[in-house]
Design a protein around this motif. Sequence first.
Motif, PDB file in Angstrom:
ATOM      1  N   SER A  59      -7.285  -2.812   0.551  1.00  0.00           N
ATOM      2  CA  SER A  59      -7.386  -3.209  -0.665  1.00  0.00           C
ATOM      3  C   SER A  59      -8.117  -2.255  -1.352  1.00  0.00           C
ATOM      4  CB  SER A  59      -8.729  -3.808  -0.256  1.00  0.00           C
ATOM      5  OG  SER A  59     -10.376  -3.192   0.380  1.00  0.00           O
ATOM      6  N   VAL A  60      -8.842  -0.676  -1.222  1.00  0.00           N
ATOM      7  CA  VAL A  60      -8.540  -0.504  -1.773  1.00  0.00           C
ATOM      8  C   VAL A  60      -7.569   0.613  -3.059  1.00  0.00           C
ATOM      9  CG1 VAL A  60     -11.613   0.396  -1.725  1.00  0.00           C
ATOM     10  CG2 VAL A  60      -9.637   1.753  -0.481  1.00  0.00           C
ATOM     11  N   SER A  61      -6.283   0.649  -2.093  1.00  0.00           N
ATOM     12  CA  SER A  61      -5.066   1.381  -2.890  1.00  0.00           C
ATOM     13  C   SER A  61      -4.785   1.312  -3.625  1.00  0.00           C
ATOM     14  CB  SER A  61      -4.895   1.937  -1.092  1.00  0.00           C
ATOM     15  OG  SER A  61      -5.460   2.331  -0.341  1.00  0.00           O
ATOM     16  N   SER A  62      -4.608  -0.377  -3.932  1.00  0.00           N
ATOM     17  CA  SER A  62      -3.667  -0.418  -4.947  1.00  0.00           C
ATOM     18  C   SER A  62      -4.395  -2.321  -5.178  1.00  0.00           C
ATOM     19  CB  SER A  62      -2.098  -0.529  -4.660  1.00  0.00           C
ATOM     20  OG  SER A  62      -2.138  -1.745  -3.623  1.00  0.00           O
ATOM     21  N   PRO A  63      -4.043  -2.681  -6.513  1.00  0.00           N
ATOM     22  CA  PRO A  63      -4.045  -4.543  -7.223  1.00  0.00           C
ATOM     23  C   PRO A  63      -3.382  -5.103  -5.837  1.00  0.00           C
ATOM     24  CG  PRO A  63      -3.707  -2.378  -9.000  1.00  0.00           C
ATOM     25  CD  PRO A  63      -3.342  -1.994  -7.383  1.00  0.00           C
ATOM     26  N   GLU A  64      -1.919  -4.902  -5.728  1.00  0.00           N
ATOM     27  CA  GLU A  64      -1.113  -5.309  -5.169  1.00  0.00           C
ATOM     28  C   GLU A  64      -1.914  -5.621  -3.580  1.00  0.00           C
ATOM     29  OE1 GLU A  64       0.011  -2.738  -6.324  1.00  0.00           O
ATOM     30  OE2 GLU A  64       0.779  -3.888  -8.043  1.00  0.00           O
ATOM     31  N   GLY A  65      -2.731  -4.533  -2.823  1.00  0.00           N
ATOM     32  CA  GLY A  65      -2.998  -4.513  -1.315  1.00  0.00           C
ATOM     33  C   GLY A  65      -4.180  -5.210  -1.373  1.00  0.00           C
ATOM     34  N   PHE A  66      -5.100  -4.695  -2.536  1.00  0.00           N
ATOM     35  CA  PHE A  66      -5.808  -6.227  -3.080  1.00  0.00           C
ATOM     36  C   PHE A  66      -6.120  -7.353  -2.661  1.00  0.00           C
ATOM     37  CE2 PHE A  66      -9.181  -8.232  -5.325  1.00  0.00           C
ATOM     38  CZ  PHE A  66     -11.153  -7.442  -4.663  1.00  0.00           C
ATOM     39  N   GLU A  67      -4.954  -8.055  -3.645  1.00  0.00           N
ATOM     40  CA  GLU A  67      -3.971  -9.118  -4.061  1.00  0.00           C
ATOM     41  C   GLU A  67      -3.881  -9.925  -2.512  1.00  0.00           C
ATOM     42  OE1 GLU A  67      -1.896 -11.042  -6.903  1.00  0.00           O
ATOM     43  OE2 GLU A  67      -3.116  -9.885  -7.861  1.00  0.00           O
ATOM     44  N   ALA A  68      -3.442  -8.699  -1.289  1.00  0.00           N
ATOM     45  CA  ALA A  68      -2.745  -9.537  -0.186  1.00  0.00           C
ATOM     46  C   ALA A  68      -3.869  -9.995   0.399  1.00  0.00           C
ATOM     47  CB  ALA A  68      -1.944  -8.533   0.558  1.00  0.00           C
ATOM     48  N   VAL A  69      -5.087  -8.672   0.524  1.00  0.00           N
ATOM     49  CA  VAL A  69      -6.066  -8.969   1.596  1.00  0.00           C
ATOM     50  C   VAL A  69      -7.115  -9.967   0.856  1.00  0.00           C
ATOM     51  CG1 VAL A  69      -8.209  -7.734   2.731  1.00  0.00           C
ATOM     52  CG2 VAL A  69      -6.486  -6.097   1.704  1.00  0.00           C
TER      53      VAL A  69
ATOM     54  N   PRO B  41     -21.042 -10.924  -8.796  1.00  0.00           N
ATOM     55  CA  PRO B  41     -20.717 -12.443  -8.782  1.00  0.00           C
ATOM     56  C   PRO B  41     -19.271 -12.967  -8.362  1.00  0.00           C
ATOM     57  CG  PRO B  41     -21.054 -11.739 -10.639  1.00  0.00           C
ATOM     58  CD  PRO B  41     -21.613 -10.734 -10.047  1.00  0.00           C
ATOM     59  N   THR B  42     -18.662 -12.192  -8.823  1.00  0.00           N
ATOM     60  CA  THR B  42     -16.234 -12.283  -8.730  1.00  0.00           C
ATOM     61  C   THR B  42     -16.410 -10.183  -8.169  1.00  0.00           C
ATOM     62  OG1 THR B  42     -16.843 -13.179 -10.469  1.00  0.00           O
ATOM     63  CG2 THR B  42     -14.710 -14.088  -8.904  1.00  0.00           C
ATOM     64  N   VAL B  43     -16.068  -9.839  -7.130  1.00  0.00           N
ATOM     65  CA  VAL B  43     -15.332  -8.722  -7.033  1.00  0.00           C
ATOM     66  C   VAL B  43     -13.877  -8.709  -7.130  1.00  0.00           C
ATOM     67  CG1 VAL B  43     -15.031  -6.909  -4.387  1.00  0.00           C
ATOM     68  CG2 VAL B  43     -16.721  -8.574  -4.762  1.00  0.00           C
ATOM     69  N   THR B  44     -13.637  -7.457  -7.840  1.00  0.00           N
ATOM     70  CA  THR B  44     -12.293  -7.585  -8.794  1.00  0.00           C
ATOM     71  C   THR B  44     -11.827  -6.386  -7.757  1.00  0.00           C
ATOM     72  OG1 THR B  44     -13.321  -6.334 -10.584  1.00  0.00           O
ATOM     73  CG2 THR B  44     -12.856  -9.271 -10.190  1.00  0.00           C
ATOM     74  N   TYR B  45     -10.809  -6.353  -8.624  1.00  0.00           N
ATOM     75  CA  TYR B  45     -10.448  -4.874  -7.962  1.00  0.00           C
ATOM     76  C   TYR B  45     -10.560  -3.710  -8.491  1.00  0.00           C
ATOM     77  CZ  TYR B  45      -6.642  -0.738  -7.465  1.00  0.00           C
ATOM     78  OH  TYR B  45      -6.014   0.211  -7.204  1.00  0.00           O
ATOM     79  N   GLU B  46     -11.128  -3.661  -9.797  1.00  0.00           N
ATOM     80  CA  GLU B  46     -11.242  -2.628 -10.472  1.00  0.00           C
ATOM     81  C   GLU B  46     -13.155  -2.156 -10.354  1.00  0.00           C
ATOM     82  OE1 GLU B  46      -9.547  -5.282 -12.094  1.00  0.00           O
ATOM     83  OE2 GLU B  46      -7.602  -4.189 -12.367  1.00  0.00           O
ATOM     84  N   GLY B  47     -13.265  -3.588 -10.111  1.00  0.00           N
ATOM     85  CA  GLY B  47     -15.210  -2.693  -9.483  1.00  0.00           C
ATOM     86  C   GLY B  47     -14.581  -2.319  -8.283  1.00  0.00           C
ATOM     87  N   PHE B  52     -15.861   2.952  -4.513  1.00  0.00           N
ATOM     88  CA  PHE B  52     -15.606   4.257  -3.873  1.00  0.00           C
ATOM     89  C   PHE B  52     -14.875   5.001  -4.364  1.00  0.00           C
ATOM     90  CE2 PHE B  52     -15.778   0.216  -1.233  1.00  0.00           C
ATOM     91  CZ  PHE B  52     -16.283   0.346  -0.081  1.00  0.00           C
ATOM     92  N   SER B  53     -14.663   5.335  -5.960  1.00  0.00           N
ATOM     93  CA  SER B  53     -14.726   6.252  -6.871  1.00  0.00           C
ATOM     94  C   SER B  53     -15.797   7.041  -7.293  1.00  0.00           C
ATOM     95  CB  SER B  53     -14.247   5.390  -8.144  1.00  0.00           C
ATOM     96  OG  SER B  53     -13.310   5.158  -8.143  1.00  0.00           O
ATOM     97  N   HIS B  54     -17.150   6.398  -7.238  1.00  0.00           N
ATOM     98  CA  HIS B  54     -18.188   7.459  -6.779  1.00  0.00           C
ATOM     99  C   HIS B  54     -18.621   8.780  -5.263  1.00  0.00           C
ATOM    100  CE1 HIS B  54     -20.242   5.548  -9.728  1.00  0.00           C
ATOM    101  NE2 HIS B  54     -20.358   4.328 -10.110  1.00  0.00           N
ATOM    102  N   VAL B 111      -7.670   7.882   2.774  1.00  0.00           N
ATOM    103  CA  VAL B 111      -7.313   6.900   1.241  1.00  0.00           C
ATOM    104  C   VAL B 111      -9.422   6.997   0.107  1.00  0.00           C
ATOM    105  CG1 VAL B 111      -8.739   4.607   1.668  1.00  0.00           C
ATOM    106  CG2 VAL B 111      -7.035   4.954   3.139  1.00  0.00           C
ATOM    107  N   LEU B 112     -10.348   7.880   0.740  1.00  0.00           N
ATOM    108  CA  LEU B 112     -11.265   8.716   0.112  1.00  0.00           C
ATOM    109  C   LEU B 112     -10.862   9.206  -0.747  1.00  0.00           C
ATOM    110  CD1 LEU B 112     -14.002   8.164   2.205  1.00  0.00           C
ATOM    111  CD2 LEU B 112     -13.593   6.506   0.819  1.00  0.00           C
ATOM    112  N   TRP B 113      -9.840  10.548  -0.619  1.00  0.00           N
ATOM    113  CA  TRP B 113      -8.816  11.400  -1.035  1.00  0.00           C
ATOM    114  C   TRP B 113      -8.048  10.697  -2.022  1.00  0.00           C
ATOM    115  CZ3 TRP B 113     -10.061  16.629   0.580  1.00  0.00           C
ATOM    116  CH2 TRP B 113      -9.211  17.676   0.661  1.00  0.00           C
ATOM    117  N   GLY B 114      -7.918   9.643  -1.580  1.00  0.00           N
ATOM    118  CA  GLY B 114      -6.698   8.988  -2.887  1.00  0.00           C
ATOM    119  C   GLY B 114      -6.912   8.206  -4.186  1.00  0.00           C
ATOM    120  N   ILE B 115      -8.559   8.172  -3.489  1.00  0.00           N
ATOM    121  CA  ILE B 115      -9.513   6.832  -4.769  1.00  0.00           C
ATOM    122  C   ILE B 115      -9.715   8.546  -5.884  1.00  0.00           C
ATOM    123  CG2 ILE B 115     -11.168   5.830  -5.242  1.00  0.00           C
ATOM    124  CD1 ILE B 115     -11.255   4.843  -2.621  1.00  0.00           C
TER     125      ILE B 115
END
Lengths: 136, 115
Positions: A59-69, B41-47, B52-54, B111-115
């Motif tokens: 879910s944190v790796s890509s928007p597509e992954g996030f949507e899939a999850v 309220p809504t968890v979005t990909y951006e948020g 986890f970028s912090h 994963v954390l490395w790549g964010i």
Amino acid sequence: MTKHPTGIRAKNVKKQRPVNLQLNTISFPPAAITSILHRITGVALFFALLFVIGAWACSVSSPEGFEAVQQQMNGWLGKVIAIGTISALSYHILGGVRHLIMDMGVWEELESGNNSAKAIIGIWIVLTVVVGVLLW
Amino acid sequence: MVTSQASLKRDGVQDFVTIRATAIIMTAFSLFMLWYFISTPTVTYEGWHALFSHLGMKVFTFATLLSIMLHVRIGLWQVLTDYVKAAGLRAAVQFVLNLIAFVYVAVGLFVLWGI
Ligand code: HEM
Ligand code: HEM
């Protein structure tokens, strides 16, 4: 067959040992139930992490992954796993905090120990129902 | 007992302290995530991605994953010694479980490395 000094054969000595295989006569006090639940939820959590860390990585790796999850989480299997994981975690934390409090010498008496055991089981059931209703 | 702390030998007191210290870190992380999901309220990909970028959150997440590994190393050993009496089998099961725990940490790190 070896002879016992008294003359009784060892086989007979073994036979006379009391056994208690009548499981319905063994009672499980609340403190025993909290203990085994803490163990079961600990082991269950370890395997639940497979899904949790997998889903998190996805879910944190890509928007597509996030949507899939998100899609998975809306299916019944995702919901069952999420509710089960949160339920196990909340019980394990409640039991763990009870452990930490008892380490400090509180709630170690039979009565207070059983009361705190009943309390965390009660809180856990309420929490699980609330989480279940919210996520379903 | 500096020498015993520095050696690879484990003892019960160390295990006891490790289980409790890691328990506190994992509880803090759980409560933080609970607060995040309740207060957002809504968890979005951006948020979610921004969270986890912090650097602080990366350190917190990594510390939690490390805690899990140390905690289950002891916790699962306790469980296994109770139920699996054959030493060889127990060593094998323990090895596989510890490997899984290590993979959790490794995946988290990448994963954390790549964010
Ligand atoms: C504490 C429990 C859980 C939480 C907080 C959680 C949360 C999430 C989140 C945030 C996502 C990503 C959403 C997205 O990318 O759209 C996800 C995806 C997913 N979750 Fe869960 N989840 C949990 C438990 C589980 C469990 C127990 C399963 C077991 C089947 C599961 C299966 C999945 C799957 C298969 C995905 C999709 C992964 C993919 O992209 O292929 N989740 N979950
Ligand atoms: C998600 C990660 C976690 C996993 C996989 C896990 C797993 C385990 C396992 C397998 C045990 C051994 C159980 C036994 O010997 O019966 C254990 C013990 C313990 N856990 Fe956890 N645990 C986790 C998180 C936590 C948290 C967040 C706490 C916070 C309170 C906690 C507190 C404890 C305590 C205090 C013990 C020692 C119990 C004893 O001495 O008998 N654990 N854990």
